[in-house]
Design a protein around this motif. Structure first.
Motif, PDB file in Angstrom:
ATOM      1  N   LEU A 126       0.508  -1.501  -0.217  1.00  0.00           N
ATOM      2  CA  LEU A 126      -0.184   0.019  -0.037  1.00  0.00           C
ATOM      3  C   LEU A 126       0.754   1.069   0.154  1.00  0.00           C
ATOM      4  CD1 LEU A 126      -2.929  -1.242   2.422  1.00  0.00           C
ATOM      5  CD2 LEU A 126      -2.776  -0.853  -0.487  1.00  0.00           C
ATOM      6  N   ASN A 127       2.176   1.739   0.680  1.00  0.00           N
ATOM      7  CA  ASN A 127       3.162   2.221   0.552  1.00  0.00           C
ATOM      8  C   ASN A 127       3.170   2.572  -0.526  1.00  0.00           C
ATOM      9  OD1 ASN A 127       2.199   3.092   3.398  1.00  0.00           O
ATOM     10  ND2 ASN A 127       4.429   1.525   4.180  1.00  0.00           N
ATOM     11  N   GLN A 151       1.475   7.297  -6.108  1.00  0.00           N
ATOM     12  CA  GLN A 151       0.705   8.270  -6.855  1.00  0.00           C
ATOM     13  C   GLN A 151       0.761   9.329  -6.748  1.00  0.00           C
ATOM     14  OE1 GLN A 151      -2.531   7.028  -4.116  1.00  0.00           O
ATOM     15  NE2 GLN A 151      -3.925   6.292  -5.504  1.00  0.00           N
ATOM     16  N   GLY A 152       1.974   9.671  -5.547  1.00  0.00           N
ATOM     17  CA  GLY A 152       2.178  11.101  -5.035  1.00  0.00           C
ATOM     18  C   GLY A 152       3.270  11.161  -6.405  1.00  0.00           C
ATOM     19  N   GLU A 202       2.295  15.241 -13.654  1.00  0.00           N
ATOM     20  CA  GLU A 202       1.062  15.743 -13.677  1.00  0.00           C
ATOM     21  C   GLU A 202       1.741  17.361 -13.243  1.00  0.00           C
ATOM     22  OE1 GLU A 202      -3.541  16.192 -13.681  1.00  0.00           O
ATOM     23  OE2 GLU A 202      -2.527  14.577 -12.130  1.00  0.00           O
ATOM     24  N   LYS A 203       2.039  17.603 -12.585  1.00  0.00           N
ATOM     25  CA  LYS A 203       2.077  19.291 -11.982  1.00  0.00           C
ATOM     26  C   LYS A 203       3.046  19.764 -13.018  1.00  0.00           C
ATOM     27  CE  LYS A 203      -0.550  18.637  -7.661  1.00  0.00           C
ATOM     28  NZ  LYS A 203       0.535  18.798  -5.844  1.00  0.00           N
ATOM     29  N   LYS A 227       9.417   4.183 -13.140  1.00  0.00           N
ATOM     30  CA  LYS A 227       9.302   3.162 -14.426  1.00  0.00           C
ATOM     31  C   LYS A 227       9.814   2.513 -13.141  1.00  0.00           C
ATOM     32  CE  LYS A 227      11.570   1.034 -17.861  1.00  0.00           C
ATOM     33  NZ  LYS A 227      12.283   1.459 -19.152  1.00  0.00           N
ATOM     34  N   GLY A 228      10.778   2.622 -12.523  1.00  0.00           N
ATOM     35  CA  GLY A 228      11.506   1.587 -11.040  1.00  0.00           C
ATOM     36  C   GLY A 228      10.638   1.333 -10.249  1.00  0.00           C
ATOM     37  N   ALA A 229       9.897   2.569 -10.283  1.00  0.00           N
ATOM     38  CA  ALA A 229       8.943   1.801  -8.733  1.00  0.00           C
ATOM     39  C   ALA A 229       8.146   1.035  -9.069  1.00  0.00           C
ATOM     40  CB  ALA A 229       7.925   3.774  -8.159  1.00  0.00           C
TER      41      ALA A 229
END
Length: 86
Positions: free
Chosen positions: A11-12, A18-19, A25-26, A46-48
């Protein structure tokens, strides 16, 4: 995989992704960030995603595929190989 809802590590990872995506996007929407900086952020994403994929594969193997009493050393060797070439 209902048990994943209790896996804080996964979940983390998802929340960090998402962050990172929101940050890209910003940066793109703001129009002031250099393309190379955005590319670096995308490479990090990509790594994440690869890391998340590896965690999910490990969960699948340990929870649904491997029999009880499986050889943990053998699993570790396989996962290291997966991380190296996956």
């Amino acid at each position: 995989m209902a048990h994943l809802q209790n896996n804080q590590k996964i979940l983390n990872r998802i929340k960090r992704l998402q962050g990172q995506l929101n940050s890209v996007e910003k940066a793109v929407s703001g129009g002031e960030t250099a393309c190379i900086d955005i590319l670096q952020q995308v490479a990090a994403i990509k790594g994440a995603i690869t890391g998340l994929t590896n965690e999910l594969i490990e969960e699948q193997l340990t929870q649904h595929v491997l029999p009880e009493g499986y050889d943990e050393k053998e699993l570790d060797r396989f996962l290291k190989l997966l991380r190296k070439y996956g």
